[in-house]
Design a protein around this motif. Structure first.
Motif, PDB file in Angstrom:
ATOM      1  N   ALA A  47       9.472  28.212  88.700  1.00  0.00           N
ATOM      2  CA  ALA A  47       9.549  27.425  89.931  1.00  0.00           C
ATOM      3  C   ALA A  47      10.880  26.676  90.032  1.00  0.00           C
ATOM      4  O   ALA A  47      11.473  26.603  91.111  1.00  0.00           O
ATOM      5  CB  ALA A  47       8.382  26.443  89.987  1.00  0.00           C
ATOM      6  N   SER A  48      11.354  26.125  88.916  1.00  0.00           N
ATOM      7  CA  SER A  48      12.596  25.347  89.018  1.00  0.00           C
ATOM      8  C   SER A  48      13.778  26.254  89.338  1.00  0.00           C
ATOM      9  O   SER A  48      14.659  25.892  90.124  1.00  0.00           O
ATOM     10  CB  SER A  48      12.845  24.512  87.757  1.00  0.00           C
ATOM     11  N   ILE A  49      13.778  27.477  88.788  1.00  0.00           N
ATOM     12  CA  ILE A  49      14.874  28.413  89.097  1.00  0.00           C
ATOM     13  C   ILE A  49      14.757  28.867  90.560  1.00  0.00           C
ATOM     14  O   ILE A  49      15.737  28.845  91.321  1.00  0.00           O
ATOM     15  CB  ILE A  49      14.829  29.633  88.144  1.00  0.00           C
ATOM     16  N   GLY A  50      13.548  29.253  90.963  1.00  0.00           N
ATOM     17  CA  GLY A  50      13.351  29.741  92.335  1.00  0.00           C
ATOM     18  C   GLY A  50      13.618  28.668  93.379  1.00  0.00           C
ATOM     19  O   GLY A  50      14.262  28.920  94.404  1.00  0.00           O
ATOM     20  N   ASN A  51      13.137  27.450  93.118  1.00  0.00           N
ATOM     21  CA  ASN A  51      13.352  26.372  94.087  1.00  0.00           C
ATOM     22  C   ASN A  51      14.839  26.024  94.179  1.00  0.00           C
ATOM     23  O   ASN A  51      15.367  25.770  95.268  1.00  0.00           O
ATOM     24  CB  ASN A  51      12.541  25.123  93.707  1.00  0.00           C
ATOM     25  N   ALA A  52      15.531  26.031  93.040  1.00  0.00           N
ATOM     26  CA  ALA A  52      16.968  25.682  93.061  1.00  0.00           C
ATOM     27  C   ALA A  52      17.756  26.747  93.819  1.00  0.00           C
ATOM     28  O   ALA A  52      18.620  26.420  94.647  1.00  0.00           O
ATOM     29  CB  ALA A  52      17.493  25.534  91.628  1.00  0.00           C
ATOM     30  N   ILE A  53      17.463  28.016  93.565  1.00  0.00           N
ATOM     31  CA  ILE A  53      18.219  29.083  94.249  1.00  0.00           C
ATOM     32  C   ILE A  53      17.916  29.064  95.751  1.00  0.00           C
ATOM     33  O   ILE A  53      18.825  29.150  96.585  1.00  0.00           O
ATOM     34  CB  ILE A  53      17.887  30.460  93.632  1.00  0.00           C
ATOM     35  N   SER A  54      16.639  28.913  96.096  1.00  0.00           N
ATOM     36  CA  SER A  54      16.306  28.961  97.529  1.00  0.00           C
ATOM     37  C   SER A  54      16.906  27.776  98.274  1.00  0.00           C
ATOM     38  O   SER A  54      17.366  27.915  99.410  1.00  0.00           O
ATOM     39  CB  SER A  54      14.787  29.024  97.727  1.00  0.00           C
ATOM     40  N   ARG A  55      16.952  26.618  97.644  1.00  0.00           N
ATOM     41  CA  ARG A  55      17.579  25.461  98.312  1.00  0.00           C
ATOM     42  C   ARG A  55      19.070  25.684  98.462  1.00  0.00           C
ATOM     43  O   ARG A  55      19.659  25.363  99.501  1.00  0.00           O
ATOM     44  CB  ARG A  55      17.340  24.183  97.506  1.00  0.00           C
ATOM     45  N   ALA A  56      19.697  26.245  97.436  1.00  0.00           N
ATOM     46  CA  ALA A  56      21.144  26.484  97.512  1.00  0.00           C
ATOM     47  C   ALA A  56      21.459  27.483  98.629  1.00  0.00           C
ATOM     48  O   ALA A  56      22.425  27.316  99.376  1.00  0.00           O
ATOM     49  CB  ALA A  56      21.661  27.007  96.175  1.00  0.00           C
ATOM     50  N   LEU A  57      20.617  28.506  98.769  1.00  0.00           N
ATOM     51  CA  LEU A  57      20.904  29.541  99.769  1.00  0.00           C
ATOM     52  C   LEU A  57      20.622  29.039 101.188  1.00  0.00           C
ATOM     53  O   LEU A  57      21.184  29.559 102.160  1.00  0.00           O
ATOM     54  CB  LEU A  57      20.075  30.798  99.492  1.00  0.00           C
ATOM     55  N   ALA A  58      19.765  28.038 101.294  1.00  0.00           N
ATOM     56  CA  ALA A  58      19.443  27.523 102.632  1.00  0.00           C
ATOM     57  C   ALA A  58      20.545  26.607 103.165  1.00  0.00           C
ATOM     58  O   ALA A  58      20.549  26.249 104.330  1.00  0.00           O
ATOM     59  CB  ALA A  58      18.119  26.768 102.579  1.00  0.00           C
ATOM     60  N   ASP A  59      21.471  26.237 102.301  1.00  0.00           N
ATOM     61  CA  ASP A  59      22.529  25.284 102.694  1.00  0.00           C
ATOM     62  C   ASP A  59      23.865  25.940 102.334  1.00  0.00           C
ATOM     63  O   ASP A  59      24.265  25.938 101.171  1.00  0.00           O
ATOM     64  CB  ASP A  59      22.290  23.973 101.922  1.00  0.00           C
ATOM     65  N   ARG A  60      24.548  26.531 103.331  1.00  0.00           N
ATOM     66  CA  ARG A  60      25.727  27.373 103.020  1.00  0.00           C
ATOM     67  C   ARG A  60      26.819  26.571 102.321  1.00  0.00           C
ATOM     68  O   ARG A  60      27.537  27.083 101.476  1.00  0.00           O
ATOM     69  CB  ARG A  60      26.288  28.046 104.286  1.00  0.00           C
ATOM     70  N   GLN A  61      26.983  25.288 102.721  1.00  0.00           N
ATOM     71  CA  GLN A  61      28.017  24.488 102.069  1.00  0.00           C
ATOM     72  C   GLN A  61      27.669  24.311 100.586  1.00  0.00           C
ATOM     73  O   GLN A  61      28.522  24.441  99.703  1.00  0.00           O
ATOM     74  CB  GLN A  61      28.143  23.122 102.761  1.00  0.00           C
ATOM     75  N   ARG A  62      26.383  24.051 100.316  1.00  0.00           N
ATOM     76  CA  ARG A  62      25.953  23.870  98.933  1.00  0.00           C
ATOM     77  C   ARG A  62      26.151  25.171  98.136  1.00  0.00           C
ATOM     78  O   ARG A  62      26.603  25.159  96.992  1.00  0.00           O
ATOM     79  CB  ARG A  62      24.484  23.414  98.950  1.00  0.00           C
ATOM     80  N   TYR A  63      25.855  26.293  98.778  1.00  0.00           N
ATOM     81  CA  TYR A  63      26.030  27.595  98.120  1.00  0.00           C
ATOM     82  C   TYR A  63      27.501  27.804  97.761  1.00  0.00           C
ATOM     83  O   TYR A  63      27.838  28.202  96.635  1.00  0.00           O
ATOM     84  CB  TYR A  63      25.510  28.707  99.044  1.00  0.00           C
ATOM     85  N   THR A  64      28.401  27.501  98.741  1.00  0.00           N
ATOM     86  CA  THR A  64      29.836  27.655  98.474  1.00  0.00           C
ATOM     87  C   THR A  64      30.257  26.739  97.326  1.00  0.00           C
ATOM     88  O   THR A  64      30.968  27.158  96.404  1.00  0.00           O
ATOM     89  CB  THR A  64      30.636  27.296  99.749  1.00  0.00           C
ATOM     90  N   ASP A  65      29.800  25.493  97.361  1.00  0.00           N
ATOM     91  CA  ASP A  65      30.169  24.539  96.302  1.00  0.00           C
ATOM     92  C   ASP A  65      29.696  25.021  94.930  1.00  0.00           C
ATOM     93  O   ASP A  65      30.390  24.862  93.919  1.00  0.00           O
ATOM     94  CB  ASP A  65      29.547  23.164  96.585  1.00  0.00           C
TER      95      ASP A  65
END
Ligand code: HEM
Length: 401
Positions: free
Chosen positions: A250-268
């Motif tokens: 859950a912690s890996i899946g939740n972290a990846i899905s949150r990062a992908l939902a926020d493009r700036q966060r994904y880029t960072d």
């Protein structure tokens, strides 16, 4: 209306589609009761038409008060269990087993030391290399496809394979992964068969290690000076896997899905401005994998912050509701309860963080242009009050050749 007014008719259910899709709406509503609220934990079933009731702690200080007061609060559920049919739906998560989670005092200290002392022997460098290699092998299985379900193909099998190595399971890794996948099957018969396969996996590990020790957790549990019986070892292995695998996924899946939902966060995250560790820390605080747990029972009838608690009623801590109310501080992230607190706090923060952070890093580094296949609001969550974990995480990316 006073707090815990007996005229308040219904206890809010911690189940059902409304709770599963937006548990925080229920938590907000429950705050009308104060720091601890009466809740319905399971609907009525054969032999128990009124269903299962309990209490939910919603406040940080009140939770710490409870978690740090083992004189008043016990982890032993047997008094509560004796009031219910043996096949009640909460039995798998709350039913007694002789392991560190359900014991108190000296017995708890004896069992917990076996787990903590053995976890301390893990070679951190080897663990990191194992996670990297196993992550790369899993990614290679779907990297040419351009799409994947990261829960089924990455976040769920990876912790299973890593822990198979930590327990010295060698060739039995796929058995564990298959059993874990099957235990979530909607078909009850397949889920029961997978549960049996999981138990068979643990039995195989324990009997193999009885005859052939190695540098692994199973052998360290057996050789610990507290001299556990084979049955006790088996129960601590089952608990360790049960406690480790789901929250890690859950912690890996939740972290990846949150990062992908926020493009700036994904880029960072992909250009190194923000570390993967920060993304995992954020998830622990804002979407703790163990959402509601920390189940305790009063040793005698007690008034607790206005709530009249009977010894045979489960009192759960809502790590999710509590974390949502805590102030955040930039950088450190501030305090949170995702690991619980007190004598039963998670003994595995260090290896858990190492595994989750390495898993997030490895995936983001390996695949380019990773994106959610559906908006995050449309992702489905696994039903149930105990965990906050995605049922599936469909993604797209540029295929690797
Ligand atoms: C991000 C991953 C993890 C999270 C969020 C997490 C969280 C927690 C929480 C909240 C508890 C308290 C249980 C309760 O509420 O009653 C707990 C206990 C426990 N955890 Fe973890 N955990 C994680 C990973 C792991 C791993 C990797 C292991 C094993 C190596 C592990 C082993 C345990 C054990 C054995 C307990 C019971 C301790 C006791 O009762 O004395 N956990 N964990």
């Amino acid at each position: 209306m006073t707090v815990h007014d007996t005229r308040i008719p219904a206890r809010a259910p911690l189940y059902g589609p409304a709770f599963d899709s937006d548990p925080h709406a229920t938590y907000r509503m429950l705050r009308q009761f104060g720091p601890i609220a009466p809740v319905q934990l399971a609907p009525g079933f054969d032999g128990c038409p009124q269903g299962i009731t309990g209490w939910l702690v919603l406040d940080y200080d009140v939770a710490l008060h409870l978690l740090r007061d083992p004189q008043t609060w016990s982890k032993d559920p047997r008094g509560w269990e004796s009031t219910l049919p043996a096949d009640n739906p909460l039995q798998p998560m709350l039913g007694h087993r002789p392991n560190t989670l359900f014991t108190d005092g000296p017995e708890h200290a004896r069992l917990r030391a076996v787990v903590t002392d053995s976890l301390a022997l893990i070679d951190t460098g080897r663990l990191r290399t194992d996670v990297q290699q196993l992550a790369d092998q899993l990614i290679a299985q779907f990297s040419r496809d351009g799409h994947a379900d990261l829960i089924a193909q990455y976040t769920r099998p990876l912790p299973g394979l890593v822990f198979n190595n930590l327990f010295g399971g060698e060739q039995y890794g796929p058995d564990l992964v298959n059993a874990l996948g099957g235990m979530l099957d909607a078909d009850p018969q397949r889920a029961v068969a997978a549960g049996a396969a999981f138990f068979q996996y643990v039995t195989t590990i324990v009997t193999t290690k009885q005859n052939r020790r190695g540098p692994d957790l199973a052998s360290w549990y057996m050789d610990h000076p507290h001299a556990l019986t084979q049955e006790e070892v088996t129960h601590q292995v089952v608990l360790t896997l049960g406690a480790a695998l789901e929250p890690l996924s859950a912690s890996i899946g939740n972290a990846i899905s949150r990062a992908l939902a926020d493009r700036q966060r994904y880029t960072d995250l992909t250009n190194g401005t923000v570390a993967a560790r920060t993304a995992v820390e954020e998830v622990l605080r804002s979407e703790p994998p163990m959402a509601n747990y920390g189940c305790h029972y009063a040793r005698h009838p007690v008034q607790f912050y206005g709530a009249p608690i009977h010894p045979a009623e489960p009192v759960l801590i809502s790590y999710a509701a509590i974390n949502a109310e805590l102030p955040t501080t930039e950088g450190s992230g501030g305090a949170h309860l995702a690991w619980s607190a007190g004598p039963h706090a998670c003994p595995a923060r260090q290896p858990a963080m190492l595994l989750a952070v390495t898993a997030v890093e490895r995936l983001l580094n390996a695949l380019g242009d990773l994106d959610l296949a559906v908006p995050r609001e449309q992702l489905t969550w696994r039903p149930g009050l105990f965990q906050r974990s995605l049922a599936a995480l469909p993604v797209r990316f540029s295929p690797l050749h």
